[in-house]
Each structure stands twice: as structure tokens, then as C-alpha cells.
Write a protein that holds these residues in place. Sequence first.
Motif, mmCIF file in Angstrom:
data_model
loop_
_atom_site.group_PDB
_atom_site.id
_atom_site.type_symbol
_atom_site.label_atom_id
_atom_site.label_comp_id
_atom_site.label_asym_id
_atom_site.label_seq_id
_atom_site.Cartn_x
_atom_site.Cartn_y
_atom_site.Cartn_z
ATOM 1 N N ASP A 351 0.812 -1.220 0.000
ATOM 2 C CA ASP A 351 0.000 0.000 0.000
ATOM 3 C C ASP A 351 0.844 1.268 0.000
ATOM 4 N N ALA A 352 2.183 1.126 0.100
ATOM 5 C CA ALA A 352 3.053 2.301 0.042
ATOM 6 C C ALA A 352 3.623 2.520 -1.351
ATOM 7 N N LEU A 353 3.413 1.571 -2.244
ATOM 8 C CA LEU A 353 3.931 1.712 -3.610
ATOM 9 C C LEU A 353 3.046 2.631 -4.428
ATOM 10 N N GLU A 354 3.680 3.419 -5.284
ATOM 11 C CA GLU A 354 2.899 4.205 -6.229
ATOM 12 C C GLU A 354 2.177 3.247 -7.182
ATOM 13 N N PRO A 355 0.968 3.591 -7.601
ATOM 14 C CA PRO A 355 0.198 2.677 -8.464
ATOM 15 C C PRO A 355 0.956 2.231 -9.707
ATOM 16 N N THR A 356 1.695 3.154 -10.339
ATOM 17 C CA THR A 356 2.414 2.772 -11.557
ATOM 18 C C THR A 356 3.455 1.702 -11.271
ATOM 19 N N MET A 357 4.144 1.808 -10.126
ATOM 20 C CA MET A 357 5.134 0.797 -9.767
ATOM 21 C C MET A 357 4.463 -0.517 -9.392
ATOM 22 N N PHE A 358 3.331 -0.441 -8.697
ATOM 23 C CA PHE A 358 2.616 -1.666 -8.319
ATOM 24 C C PHE A 358 2.192 -2.445 -9.563
ATOM 25 N N PHE A 359 1.636 -1.749 -10.534
ATOM 26 C CA PHE A 359 1.198 -2.438 -11.752
ATOM 27 C C PHE A 359 2.382 -2.922 -12.578
ATOM 28 N N LYS A 360 3.515 -2.203 -12.467
ATOM 29 C CA LYS A 360 4.708 -2.619 -13.187
ATOM 30 C C LYS A 360 5.202 -3.964 -12.679
ATOM 31 N N ILE A 361 5.382 -4.107 -11.367
ATOM 32 C CA ILE A 361 5.918 -5.359 -10.844
ATOM 33 C C ILE A 361 4.882 -6.474 -10.877
ATOM 34 N N ASP A 362 3.598 -6.101 -10.975
ATOM 35 C CA ASP A 362 2.559 -7.125 -11.107
ATOM 36 C C ASP A 362 2.722 -7.909 -12.410
ATOM 37 N N GLU A 363 3.391 -7.278 -13.391
ATOM 38 C CA GLU A 363 3.635 -7.935 -14.672
ATOM 39 C C GLU A 363 4.970 -8.668 -14.699
ATOM 40 N N MET A 364 5.768 -8.543 -13.630
ATOM 41 C CA MET A 364 7.106 -9.121 -13.594
ATOM 42 C C MET A 364 7.155 -10.340 -12.681
ATOM 43 N N THR A 365 8.232 -11.108 -12.803
ATOM 44 C CA THR A 365 8.487 -12.219 -11.907
ATOM 45 C C THR A 365 9.659 -11.881 -11.000
ATOM 46 N N VAL A 366 9.683 -12.503 -9.827
ATOM 47 C CA VAL A 366 10.761 -12.255 -8.878
ATOM 48 C C VAL A 366 12.104 -12.588 -9.530
ATOM 49 N N GLY A 367 13.069 -11.671 -9.373
ATOM 50 C CA GLY A 367 14.388 -11.856 -9.961
ATOM 51 C C GLY A 367 14.558 -11.193 -11.315
ATOM 52 N N GLU A 368 13.479 -10.695 -11.893
ATOM 53 C CA GLU A 368 13.525 -10.116 -13.242
ATOM 54 C C GLU A 368 14.010 -8.668 -13.219
ATOM 55 N N VAL A 369 14.731 -8.293 -14.267
ATOM 56 C CA VAL A 369 15.108 -6.902 -14.518
ATOM 57 C C VAL A 369 14.370 -6.463 -15.775
ATOM 58 N N SER A 370 13.588 -5.415 -15.671
ATOM 59 C CA SER A 370 12.749 -4.986 -16.788
ATOM 60 C C SER A 370 13.560 -4.335 -17.885
ATOM 61 N N GLU A 371 12.990 -4.293 -19.064
ATOM 62 C CA GLU A 371 13.565 -3.497 -20.144
ATOM 63 C C GLU A 371 13.341 -2.014 -19.836
ATOM 64 N N ALA A 372 14.141 -1.164 -20.456
ATOM 65 C CA ALA A 372 14.004 0.278 -20.216
ATOM 66 C C ALA A 372 12.675 0.789 -20.746
ATOM 67 N N GLU A 373 12.079 1.689 -19.995
ATOM 68 C CA GLU A 373 10.855 2.345 -20.443
ATOM 69 C C GLU A 373 10.908 3.814 -20.065
ATOM 70 N N ILE A 374 10.180 4.615 -20.792
ATOM 71 C CA ILE A 374 10.115 6.053 -20.533
ATOM 72 C C ILE A 374 9.040 6.305 -19.479
ATOM 73 N N ILE A 375 9.388 7.084 -18.457
ATOM 74 C CA ILE A 375 8.447 7.377 -17.378
ATOM 75 C C ILE A 375 8.311 8.882 -17.193
ATOM 76 N N ASP A 376 7.229 9.268 -16.529
ATOM 77 C CA ASP A 376 7.018 10.671 -16.149
ATOM 78 C C ASP A 376 7.603 10.896 -14.765
ATOM 79 N N MET A 377 8.465 11.888 -14.640
ATOM 80 C CA MET A 377 9.055 12.223 -13.350
ATOM 81 C C MET A 377 8.112 13.148 -12.572
ATOM 82 N N PRO A 378 8.294 13.237 -11.239
ATOM 83 C CA PRO A 378 7.415 14.095 -10.428
ATOM 84 C C PRO A 378 7.388 15.549 -10.876
#
Length: 448
Positions: A351-378
Motif C-alpha cells: 500500500d506504500a507503492l505508487e500505483p504505476t510501480m505496483f502495476f509494473k511489478i505485477d507484470e514481472m516475476t521475482v528476480g527479473e530486470v525490466s527493459e528500459a521504459e520512458i516514465i514521467d518524473m514528479p
Amino acid sequence: MRTTKFINKGLAAILLTVLSLNLTFGQEVVDKIVAKVDNHIILKSELEQAYAGFLSRGDASNFTGDARCMILEQMIETKLMLAMSELDSVDIEPGRVDYELDMRMQNMLAQFGSERVIQETYGKSVDQLKNELRPNIEEQLKIGAQEDNILSSVTVTPAEIRAFFNKIPKDSLPLFNTEFEIAIIIKKPVPNDAEVQKAKDQLMKIRERAMKGENFEILAIENSQGPTGPNGGNLGFAKRGQMDPAYEAGALALKPGEISMPVVSSFGIHLIQLVEKRGNEYNSRHIIIIPQPTQQDIQKSADVLDSLRTLILSDSISFAAAAKQYSDDEGTKVNGGFLSGPYGSNKMPADALEPTMFFKIDEMTVGEVSEAEIIDMPDGTKAAQIVFFKSKVKPHKANMTDDYEKLKAATLGMKKELKRSEYIKEKMKEVYVMVDPEFNRCGITNDN
């Protein structure tokens, strides 16, 4: 003196605000001194303001004791710490006070937009507010330093942590939500040479106008892209070593009233006008233009991270080492890229994760390093990011394996509070304390 039973950071913040400066508007209280600690007094108006702030909090309804007594006791403890800091000759560097004042004023400027609005709201200029705040900020810093002197030596051993854990009834062990260990590497795009030159050309045109007699502050209001723009670009006094090195070098090379050529710093490109030099300090104002990266520049940052990911996956470099060396995110790079959770651990509650990060890791498996993606900074800019999903801990009851850092923090906090209470009880016998008879019910005494 009773030890305080309701220790809460929210209340501490309320008390510090009241002790700093009354910048609120509300019902006036017929004032009188309700307590005195050594040479320091506590007014009824201060107590009532703190009480009103306490009532405005969502968890106030859960408190069943006498809130005014609890607040007054904490205010007395704070004044006691201040008195002891003076007896122990705790000294605060003027530059530290200046820094705290500048931070508060910058926050106010960001909130209100300009000095004019601040003055209209409070009937005082920023300089007047700073002058009023100064002695109280210095007091807060002395209190903090005194507490640090008392508590900095407190440590806990693994045996103490286990003993603390074993004292918790098994049916009362807290439940913890799902937690994640996540690390990130962020690469900010670097504007190309053409964009940098465009910003320099724009600043040169502004400089020409200033050299012909136009007011620098008005030009800053019209053109500067930084948060100080609405304030005429004024940065106030800064000590040597406090500002960006390139900016400082540019400012100190000037004589009062002179305007620099464009100066490139880590924040953007500046025109600097030196206002005054005073010993080890200088006062300046600036106009900043921030070159904007193109879409191609942004894609280059993503390409860099994809190349770095390949090295990580081939074990040529660890994710943590890559984050420390290459990440542009100052908040995480020192920690090997890991997001910091509560209690100093790397485990983040779901519940402390930002929604975008929560949905990001929901698509990943433990131990995985994601490909680079463009994000919006604060701040609204774009950057590239890769994510390392190290681990996931399912919902569970507290245990020594998964929750060691939490238990360590709780044990340390309890031990520090015990030492603080013992210190206060001891010093209450050495310092004069007077409490108005209206609050005799609170049982606050120095046992003299």
C-alpha cells in the motif's frame, strides 16, 4: 513527573509549529503563563493552539486521556530539553539556522507563489517572518541536538530484539501486508547541443535588455523558469559551498550589480546578478532557462539503460553497483537503487507503492530486470527507467526472519524512549518547574 504515554510524530510537529511562529488565524485566547521551565514560559494560547491542532487529526478520537495534559507535559519536556541544552552549552552554527530559515521560506514561496502574496496574507514581509522565526528555529535545533547527545549512544543487540519479540503475546503479533524489494535505475535525458545553445541565445537577449537598463527582477519574473522566478529570481544570502559549484563560481566572480554571461549548472543555464558580498556569504538573484531534451535525447537515455541491463543480466555488474554508478535518482542510488521502506529496510509495503510501480511489478516475476521504459518524473519531465524485482513477502504475522528490521526499530525506539524518560525525570529535579494550578489535575511535578 509522569512519563509521556502518547508519543506521536504528528503531535511533535504540532508542538514545533506552535513553538516556531503562530502563522494561523483563529479564535483568540485570553493569555496567561500556564507553565514555566527555568527561564522559559508556556502560554495558554500556545497550549490551546496545539490542542486545536491535535483535535484536527484523524486519530484524535482514539485518544482517551486528558489531551491538554498530555500536550502540556510534552511542551514542558521540550522546554526542559531547551533549558538543559543551554546549561550544557549546546551551540548551533548560524549557517545551520540560515539554512533552515531558507528552506522554510522557499516552501512558503512555493505554496503562495510570491512574496507579495505572503505579505498580503500575514501582513509581514519574508524578511520580517525570518527575523521572527530565527530565535525559535535556533531553539528547535538546540532541542534536537540535546536529544541527539542523550540518545545517540543507544543501541540494541540481537538478543534484546529477540527478547522484545518474545514478550509480544503470540495472539497479539501484528499482521503485515504484502511487501516487495524493488530497485530502480533512472537515467535522465541530456539535452543536445542545439537545445543548450538555444537556451544560451535566449539568455543573451535577456542580458542585453538588462544591460540597457531594464530591471533584472522584472525580467526574472517574465522569463525565469525556476521556482524563484515569481520572486524576481532572488535567492537571498548563501554561504560558500552551499550552492551548485558552477553557480557559486559565476556569482563570486562578479562585483555587486554586475550580470554574468550564461552559466551552466546542474540545474540549467543562468544569468546571475550579484547583489552583495558579506564575509563568507553572498546574495544573488538569477534568471534560469532549462534546456528541454528532444524525443531523440529521451530515447538515448533508454538505450543507455538497455545496454546496462544487458551487462547486469550477464553478471558483468550487479544491479546495486550499476545503480550507484549510473543512476540519476539521488534518492535511491546510494542504496543500490532500492526503494527504502519503513524502519530503514528495503521492504516496501504494497500500500506504500505508487500505483504505476505496483502495476509494473505485477507484470514481472521475482528476480527479473525490466527493459528500459520512458516514465514521467514528479517534476513533469521524462526519463528512462529499469526495475529490478528482487523479492516478494506474502502477508504474514510478524516474525524474526521477515521483520527483523521492523523489530529492531521498535526495540531501539522503546529503549530510546526509556532513556529519554529517565533523563527527563532526573533533570526535572534540577530545573525549576512551575505549573499553573488550573492544571494540577495533570500531575506534572518535579517532585521537589
